[in-house]
Design an enzyme around this catalytic site. Structure first.
Site, PDB file in Angstrom:
ATOM      1  N   LYS A 170      49.748  48.890  35.986  1.00 42.41           N
ATOM      2  CA  LYS A 170      49.530  49.668  34.763  1.00 42.41           C
ATOM      3  C   LYS A 170      50.516  50.843  34.620  1.00 42.41           C
ATOM      4  O   LYS A 170      51.194  51.217  35.583  1.00 42.41           O
ATOM      5  CB  LYS A 170      48.083  50.170  34.754  1.00 42.41           C
ATOM      6  CG  LYS A 170      47.052  49.037  34.701  1.00 42.41           C
ATOM      7  CD  LYS A 170      45.645  49.596  34.545  1.00 42.41           C
ATOM      8  CE  LYS A 170      44.615  48.479  34.464  1.00 42.41           C
ATOM      9  NZ  LYS A 170      43.261  49.011  34.239  1.00 42.41           N
ATOM     10  N   TYR A 206      42.263  43.408  25.750  1.00 42.96           N
ATOM     11  CA  TYR A 206      41.004  44.006  26.219  1.00 42.96           C
ATOM     12  C   TYR A 206      39.859  43.839  25.208  1.00 42.96           C
ATOM     13  O   TYR A 206      38.897  44.601  25.247  1.00 42.96           O
ATOM     14  CB  TYR A 206      41.209  45.486  26.532  1.00 42.96           C
ATOM     15  CG  TYR A 206      41.808  45.741  27.912  1.00 42.96           C
ATOM     16  CD1 TYR A 206      41.113  45.379  29.069  1.00 42.96           C
ATOM     17  CD2 TYR A 206      43.040  46.354  28.068  1.00 42.96           C
ATOM     18  CE1 TYR A 206      41.638  45.612  30.332  1.00 42.96           C
ATOM     19  CE2 TYR A 206      43.575  46.596  29.332  1.00 42.96           C
ATOM     20  CZ  TYR A 206      42.861  46.227  30.456  1.00 42.96           C
ATOM     21  OH  TYR A 206      43.373  46.463  31.711  1.00 42.96           O
ATOM     22  N   ARG A 241      41.064  40.838  43.886  1.00 47.47           N
ATOM     23  CA  ARG A 241      40.061  41.864  43.570  1.00 47.47           C
ATOM     24  C   ARG A 241      39.755  42.700  44.816  1.00 47.47           C
ATOM     25  O   ARG A 241      39.510  43.901  44.733  1.00 47.47           O
ATOM     26  CB  ARG A 241      38.799  41.221  42.987  1.00 47.47           C
ATOM     27  CG  ARG A 241      39.088  40.626  41.603  1.00 47.47           C
ATOM     28  CD  ARG A 241      37.891  39.998  40.958  1.00 47.47           C
ATOM     29  NE  ARG A 241      36.918  40.981  40.494  1.00 47.47           N
ATOM     30  CZ  ARG A 241      37.095  41.724  39.402  1.00 47.47           C
ATOM     31  NH1 ARG A 241      38.191  41.629  38.684  1.00 47.47           N
ATOM     32  NH2 ARG A 241      36.157  42.573  39.030  1.00 47.47           N
ATOM     33  N   ARG A 259      43.765  50.690  44.699  1.00 50.76           N
ATOM     34  CA  ARG A 259      43.192  51.768  43.878  1.00 50.76           C
ATOM     35  C   ARG A 259      42.837  52.989  44.715  1.00 50.76           C
ATOM     36  O   ARG A 259      42.985  54.122  44.266  1.00 50.76           O
ATOM     37  CB  ARG A 259      41.990  51.239  43.092  1.00 50.76           C
ATOM     38  CG  ARG A 259      42.451  50.373  41.914  1.00 50.76           C
ATOM     39  CD  ARG A 259      41.289  49.663  41.299  1.00 50.76           C
ATOM     40  NE  ARG A 259      41.619  49.007  40.037  1.00 50.76           N
ATOM     41  CZ  ARG A 259      40.904  48.020  39.522  1.00 50.76           C
ATOM     42  NH1 ARG A 259      39.845  47.578  40.158  1.00 50.76           N
ATOM     43  NH2 ARG A 259      41.257  47.484  38.374  1.00 50.76           N
ATOM     44  N   ASN A 276      43.840  53.431  36.583  1.00 47.91           N
ATOM     45  CA  ASN A 276      43.507  52.878  37.901  1.00 47.91           C
ATOM     46  C   ASN A 276      44.540  51.875  38.435  1.00 47.91           C
ATOM     47  O   ASN A 276      44.224  50.998  39.223  1.00 47.91           O
ATOM     48  CB  ASN A 276      42.084  52.300  37.896  1.00 47.91           C
ATOM     49  CG  ASN A 276      41.932  51.126  36.959  1.00 47.91           C
ATOM     50  OD1 ASN A 276      42.854  50.787  36.229  1.00 47.91           O
ATOM     51  ND2 ASN A 276      40.779  50.485  36.989  1.00 47.91           N
ATOM     52  N   HIS A 300      45.218  45.864  37.190  1.00 48.85           N
ATOM     53  CA  HIS A 300      44.170  45.010  36.607  1.00 48.85           C
ATOM     54  C   HIS A 300      44.256  43.646  37.281  1.00 48.85           C
ATOM     55  O   HIS A 300      45.354  43.191  37.613  1.00 48.85           O
ATOM     56  CB  HIS A 300      44.398  44.835  35.096  1.00 48.85           C
ATOM     57  CG  HIS A 300      43.605  43.696  34.518  1.00 48.85           C
ATOM     58  ND1 HIS A 300      42.294  43.847  34.118  1.00 48.85           N
ATOM     59  CD2 HIS A 300      43.914  42.387  34.328  1.00 48.85           C
ATOM     60  CE1 HIS A 300      41.853  42.671  33.702  1.00 48.85           C
ATOM     61  NE2 HIS A 300      42.810  41.769  33.808  1.00 48.85           N
ATOM     62  N   GLU A 332      44.185  34.934  30.373  1.00 45.53           N
ATOM     63  CA  GLU A 332      45.066  36.096  30.552  1.00 45.53           C
ATOM     64  C   GLU A 332      46.498  35.672  30.883  1.00 45.53           C
ATOM     65  O   GLU A 332      47.459  36.245  30.363  1.00 45.53           O
ATOM     66  CB  GLU A 332      44.488  37.015  31.633  1.00 45.53           C
ATOM     67  CG  GLU A 332      43.181  37.656  31.182  1.00 45.53           C
ATOM     68  CD  GLU A 332      42.586  38.641  32.180  1.00 45.53           C
ATOM     69  OE1 GLU A 332      41.684  39.403  31.781  1.00 45.53           O
ATOM     70  OE2 GLU A 332      43.014  38.663  33.358  1.00 45.53           O
TER      71      GLU A 332
HETATM   72  P1  CMP Z   1      40.465  46.842  34.272  1.00 43.42           P
HETATM   73  O1  CMP Z   1      40.180  46.118  35.537  1.00 43.42           O
HETATM   74  O2  CMP Z   1      41.822  46.721  33.700  1.00 43.42           O
HETATM   75  O3  CMP Z   1      39.402  46.387  33.170  1.00 43.42           O
HETATM   76  C1  CMP Z   1      38.974  47.222  32.130  1.00 43.42           C
HETATM   77  C2  CMP Z   1      39.468  48.619  32.264  1.00 43.42           C
HETATM   78  O4  CMP Z   1      38.766  49.581  31.542  1.00 43.42           O
HETATM   79  C3  CMP Z   1      39.302  49.085  33.710  1.00 43.42           C
HETATM   80  O5  CMP Z   1      40.188  48.394  34.543  1.00 43.42           O
HETATM   81  C4  CMP Z   1      39.527  50.558  33.575  1.00 43.42           C
HETATM   82  O6  CMP Z   1      40.893  50.908  33.594  1.00 43.42           O
HETATM   83  C5  CMP Z   1      38.971  50.814  32.193  1.00 43.42           C
HETATM   84  N1  CMP Z   1      37.695  51.523  32.306  1.00 43.42           N
HETATM   85  C6  CMP Z   1      36.558  51.085  32.845  1.00 43.42           C
HETATM   86  N2  CMP Z   1      35.609  52.030  32.775  1.00 43.42           N
HETATM   87  C7  CMP Z   1      36.180  53.102  32.188  1.00 43.42           C
HETATM   88  C8  CMP Z   1      35.705  54.376  31.848  1.00 43.42           C
HETATM   89  N3  CMP Z   1      34.437  54.743  32.099  1.00 43.42           N
HETATM   90  N4  CMP Z   1      36.565  55.223  31.253  1.00 43.42           N
HETATM   91  C9  CMP Z   1      37.827  54.826  30.977  1.00 43.42           C
HETATM   92  N5  CMP Z   1      38.327  53.610  31.275  1.00 43.42           N
HETATM   93  C10 CMP Z   1      37.511  52.759  31.887  1.00 43.42           C
END
Ligand code: CMP
Length: 140
Positions: free
Chosen positions: A11, A51, A87, A104, A114, A117, A128
């Site tokens: 990311k 998303y 994961r 992470r 984070n 993904h 995806e």
């Molecule tokens: P990802 O695994 O890419 O899947 C969905 C993403 O939403 C997740 O990682 C986070 O980056 C984001 N996400 C999930 N929960 C929150 C939150 N509470 N606030 C902001 N972003 C979030």
């Protein structure tokens, strides 16, 4: 367990800090082969489609904004049990809950920023991968 393919994103928070190589090293050390990879910059609308499943969540707009805020590296990873393995090496969504040694835990800045993904299942992985890569780009 069979050989699987999964989809991965490095990311914008991570590309900005030049962590692509460090993250790839962790993926490869876990036995995940990077069989396709490219660095791209999404528009907010493209991030929104990716998303879409989170459309109703309160963080959706912030998430799409962030994913379009800088370059990302999209990847296809291949290996034994690749979806679960990826994961595991990524760690929990919230870095505060991520296990020691995970991507992470080591690199993520917050639950939103984070660093990576990864697909959450076989069907998601297929959708995806197809969003970002053509069959011709998947050379194994
Ligand atoms: P990802 O695994 O890419 O899947 C969905 C993403 O939403 C997740 O990682 C986070 O980056 C984001 N996400 C999930 N929960 C929150 C939150 N509470 N606030 C902001 N972003 C979030």
């Amino acid at each position: 367990m069979a050989i699987q393919r999964t989809f991965s994103i490095i990311k914008p928070d991570a590309t900005k800090r030049s962590l692509t190589g460090a993250i790839n090293a962790k993926l490869e050390a876990a036995g995940l082969r990077i069989i396709a990879q490219k660095r791209i910059h999404l528009t907010k609308a493209q991030a929104g489609v990716f998303y879409e499943v989170h459309k109703e969540r309160p963080f959706y707009d912030e998430l799409c904004e962030f994913m379009a805020s800088g370059p990302i590296v999209v990847q296809v990873l291949e290996g034994e049990d690749a979806i679960a393995k990826n994961r595991e090496v990524m760690g929990a969504t919230n870095p505060e809950e991520a296990a020691e040694g995970t991507i992470r835990k080591e690199f993520a800045l917050s639950i939103g920023e984070n660093s990576v993904h990864g697909s959450d299942g076989e069907d998601t992985a297929k959708v995806e991968i197809a969003y970002f890569f053509s069959g011709l780009e998947l050379v194994g």
